[in-house]
Motif scaffolding. Sequence first.
Motif, PDB file in Angstrom:
ATOM      1  N   TYR A 410       1.177  -4.456  -0.990  1.00  0.00           N
ATOM      2  CA  TYR A 410       1.221  -3.160  -1.665  1.00  0.00           C
ATOM      3  C   TYR A 410       2.680  -2.805  -1.948  1.00  0.00           C
ATOM      4  CZ  TYR A 410      -3.624  -2.514  -0.100  1.00  0.00           C
ATOM      5  OH  TYR A 410      -4.978  -2.652   0.119  1.00  0.00           O
ATOM      6  N   TYR A 411       2.984  -2.492  -3.214  1.00  0.00           N
ATOM      7  CA  TYR A 411       4.317  -2.060  -3.608  1.00  0.00           C
ATOM      8  C   TYR A 411       4.204  -0.665  -4.217  1.00  0.00           C
ATOM      9  CZ  TYR A 411       5.823  -6.876  -2.972  1.00  0.00           C
ATOM     10  OH  TYR A 411       6.119  -8.106  -2.440  1.00  0.00           O
ATOM     11  N   PHE A 412       5.064   0.264  -3.777  1.00  0.00           N
ATOM     12  CA  PHE A 412       4.973   1.650  -4.216  1.00  0.00           C
ATOM     13  C   PHE A 412       6.252   2.068  -4.937  1.00  0.00           C
ATOM     14  CE2 PHE A 412       2.147   1.282  -0.554  1.00  0.00           C
ATOM     15  CZ  PHE A 412       0.973   1.814  -1.072  1.00  0.00           C
ATOM     16  N   PHE A 413       6.048   2.748  -6.070  1.00  0.00           N
ATOM     17  CA  PHE A 413       7.146   3.262  -6.880  1.00  0.00           C
ATOM     18  C   PHE A 413       6.846   4.710  -7.259  1.00  0.00           C
ATOM     19  CE2 PHE A 413       7.096  -1.276  -7.415  1.00  0.00           C
ATOM     20  CZ  PHE A 413       8.418  -1.658  -7.524  1.00  0.00           C
ATOM     21  N   THR A 414       7.890   5.432  -7.637  1.00  0.00           N
ATOM     22  CA  THR A 414       7.700   6.768  -8.173  1.00  0.00           C
ATOM     23  C   THR A 414       8.693   6.995  -9.307  1.00  0.00           C
ATOM     24  OG1 THR A 414       7.681   9.135  -7.660  1.00  0.00           O
ATOM     25  CG2 THR A 414       9.307   7.798  -6.512  1.00  0.00           C
ATOM     26  N   ASP A 415       8.297   7.810 -10.249  1.00  0.00           N
ATOM     27  CA  ASP A 415       9.220   8.237 -11.307  1.00  0.00           C
ATOM     28  C   ASP A 415       9.661   9.676 -11.088  1.00  0.00           C
ATOM     29  OD1 ASP A 415       6.950   9.626 -11.884  1.00  0.00           O
ATOM     30  OD2 ASP A 415       6.667   8.806 -13.897  1.00  0.00           O
ATOM     31  N   GLY A 416       9.389  10.210  -9.889  1.00  0.00           N
ATOM     32  CA  GLY A 416       9.723  11.584  -9.569  1.00  0.00           C
ATOM     33  C   GLY A 416       8.590  12.541  -9.817  1.00  0.00           C
ATOM     34  N   ASN A 417       7.611  12.106 -10.597  1.00  0.00           N
ATOM     35  CA  ASN A 417       6.466  12.952 -10.893  1.00  0.00           C
ATOM     36  C   ASN A 417       5.195  12.464 -10.205  1.00  0.00           C
ATOM     37  OD1 ASN A 417       7.857  14.702 -12.854  1.00  0.00           O
ATOM     38  ND2 ASN A 417       7.956  12.839 -14.113  1.00  0.00           N
ATOM     39  N   LYS A 418       4.984  11.158 -10.253  1.00  0.00           N
ATOM     40  CA  LYS A 418       3.798  10.569  -9.658  1.00  0.00           C
ATOM     41  C   LYS A 418       4.171   9.332  -8.845  1.00  0.00           C
ATOM     42  CE  LYS A 418       0.476  12.296 -13.036  1.00  0.00           C
ATOM     43  NZ  LYS A 418      -0.718  11.997 -13.858  1.00  0.00           N
ATOM     44  N   VAL A 419       3.236   8.906  -8.016  1.00  0.00           N
ATOM     45  CA  VAL A 419       3.420   7.702  -7.205  1.00  0.00           C
ATOM     46  C   VAL A 419       2.503   6.617  -7.750  1.00  0.00           C
ATOM     47  CG1 VAL A 419       3.206   6.693  -4.901  1.00  0.00           C
ATOM     48  CG2 VAL A 419       4.029   9.043  -5.168  1.00  0.00           C
ATOM     49  N   TYR A 420       3.080   5.415  -7.916  1.00  0.00           N
ATOM     50  CA  TYR A 420       2.341   4.288  -8.481  1.00  0.00           C
ATOM     51  C   TYR A 420       2.271   3.175  -7.441  1.00  0.00           C
ATOM     52  CZ  TYR A 420       3.670   6.844 -12.690  1.00  0.00           C
ATOM     53  OH  TYR A 420       3.868   7.828 -13.624  1.00  0.00           O
ATOM     54  N   ALA A 421       1.112   2.534  -7.350  1.00  0.00           N
ATOM     55  CA  ALA A 421       0.914   1.441  -6.399  1.00  0.00           C
ATOM     56  C   ALA A 421       0.535   0.174  -7.152  1.00  0.00           C
ATOM     57  CB  ALA A 421      -0.176   1.808  -5.397  1.00  0.00           C
ATOM     58  N   TYR A 422       1.242  -0.922  -6.849  1.00  0.00           N
ATOM     59  CA  TYR A 422       0.886  -2.244  -7.364  1.00  0.00           C
ATOM     60  C   TYR A 422       0.323  -3.039  -6.192  1.00  0.00           C
ATOM     61  CZ  TYR A 422       3.727  -1.065 -11.447  1.00  0.00           C
ATOM     62  OH  TYR A 422       4.248  -0.455 -12.575  1.00  0.00           O
ATOM     63  N   VAL A 423      -0.919  -3.437  -6.302  1.00  0.00           N
ATOM     64  CA  VAL A 423      -1.580  -4.181  -5.237  1.00  0.00           C
ATOM     65  C   VAL A 423      -1.715  -5.632  -5.683  1.00  0.00           C
ATOM     66  CG1 VAL A 423      -3.611  -4.345  -3.759  1.00  0.00           C
ATOM     67  CG2 VAL A 423      -2.852  -2.101  -4.600  1.00  0.00           C
ATOM     68  N   ASN A 424      -1.124  -6.546  -4.902  1.00  0.00           N
ATOM     69  CA  ASN A 424      -1.104  -7.966  -5.271  1.00  0.00           C
ATOM     70  C   ASN A 424      -0.642  -8.143  -6.719  1.00  0.00           C
ATOM     71  OD1 ASN A 424      -2.059  -8.650  -2.723  1.00  0.00           O
ATOM     72  ND2 ASN A 424      -4.193  -8.501  -3.366  1.00  0.00           N
ATOM     73  N   PRO A 425       0.589  -7.736  -7.033  1.00  0.00           N
ATOM     74  CA  PRO A 425       1.018  -7.673  -8.436  1.00  0.00           C
ATOM     75  C   PRO A 425       1.160  -9.012  -9.132  1.00  0.00           C
ATOM     76  CG  PRO A 425       2.827  -7.171  -6.961  1.00  0.00           C
ATOM     77  CD  PRO A 425       1.601  -7.211  -6.122  1.00  0.00           C
ATOM     78  N   SER A 426       1.188 -10.129  -8.404  1.00  0.00           N
ATOM     79  CA  SER A 426       1.206 -11.413  -9.105  1.00  0.00           C
ATOM     80  C   SER A 426      -0.139 -11.704  -9.747  1.00  0.00           C
ATOM     81  CB  SER A 426       1.588 -12.557  -8.164  1.00  0.00           C
ATOM     82  OG  SER A 426       0.592 -12.753  -7.195  1.00  0.00           O
ATOM     83  N   VAL A 427      -1.180 -10.975  -9.290  1.00  0.00           N
ATOM     84  CA  VAL A 427      -2.521 -11.113  -9.870  1.00  0.00           C
ATOM     85  C   VAL A 427      -2.815  -9.955 -10.821  1.00  0.00           C
ATOM     86  CG1 VAL A 427      -4.988 -11.241  -9.366  1.00  0.00           C
ATOM     87  CG2 VAL A 427      -3.337 -12.378  -7.852  1.00  0.00           C
TER      88      VAL A 427
END
Length: 460
Positions: A410-427
């Motif tokens: 699980y990789y988590f990012f934010t742009d300051g407004n919302k939180v985004y999660a990439y789960v198994n991003p190579s897939v």
Amino acid sequence: MKHLIQQILLAITCLVFASLAQASHCYNYIVEGYYNLLVENGGMFLQETIKDSNKVSYVSQDKELLKGVNGQDFRVISDDGKYILFLTDAMYYLVPKSLYTVKEYGVNPLFREDEVNKIVSNQFYLVSGDWYYVVLAYNGQSIKHKIPELKGNLEIIANFNRGEILLKDDHAVYIYYEGENRLKEIPHLSPSQTHFVQSLDFYQQHHYLYDDDTFYLINIRFIYQDITKQFNLQGKHDGFTNAEIHPSYSGDSIDTKDGLIWLYARSTVLQGEDSFFTPIQATYLNKYKDVYVYHDKVYADNWDLIQERQPLDLAVVKNPEELHRPVTVVFSDNVLEYLYHEHQLQPQEKKINLKTTEDYIEIQNQRIFIGADELSSDISKDKPIFLGSIVNVIKPCDSRMGDSVVVDYYYFFTDGNKVYAYVNPSVKKTPQILNNISPQDLKADDYDTLQKLMNMLITP
């Protein structure tokens, strides 16, 4: 060619991301522990953080109280990878990097601050004029070995954590055998002139220990061989102090600053069974000093140069002045990279991924890269901020049926407004949006925060 590429990627120390970690045994064989000291609510703790082999993704985090230790003003003195030495309340403590040991046996003071004159690493202590080697027993108790032979200033030259330590004082160079509490002097070395250079071929017996008139080959167990005579037989009589040793994947070399390059090539046909270095009136191609020029031809390996065979064809190289060898089977000229196969350089249209941990997560404006994968970040309003990564270990070990270890990333990012999660991003390269959570309430690179975010996505 496919198999060659696979061998290359194994040979170079790159980080290759995978959404499902596969191992022949258990996942805990490929994780790594990190340890630090902290103070919380008036107590001092040893904290253990386990991370995935990518060195980015958290696996777990736990801590253990150091009972009876007041750490409000503690100061870490040194960390040798096995123990942490710290000072608090005018006492030195050595804590093992083991939550189990700390829980079972606690920690005990070593010395008072006012009785220690000098500390080298966290193993040697000068106390009232005498040097002591200190190690912790399995029960956390300190064992202090007095070493009366050591006098004056002490310096550790090399320590591969294999039971021996290479060191010197004002009088001699020694090997200290930890298990035997025994000191052995290496003869003919002047400590003030002694140099140690480690070869890139870590496990072989050709690291280098020398002063101006004595030259040893020495391995990782500090078994040494005097090869000074071999140099003298080949005309090297003016000392080694000014010589520069250049370890490389082409083969180690010594630049003696007199127009000669001495190439490491054991048992050469030119000099006999006892030879290790052969002098050649050659030059280095450039500042990297791992490619050679001899008789107007360019050579990539010591043996090739010594036998004048298989020179490099630089016609395919875009920028020959910068050609060098960063890894065993890859060359670079800072423009292109080249596979070195069957003594030929093969230009690569795509850059070979040599990413390090520092650029494993890369953000370029609104583009996100994890390892070699570019993720979809079109939904992000501003430049993403990386909050951190964590793993969910679904199946930690292989079953008898031969199934793989299964780990979700699980990789988590934010742009300051919302939180985004990439789960198994190579897939899956598109993110999920975490609603009902404010980015302002989150800590970046914090295990508890990442675990909370992951639990929002895991299906019960």
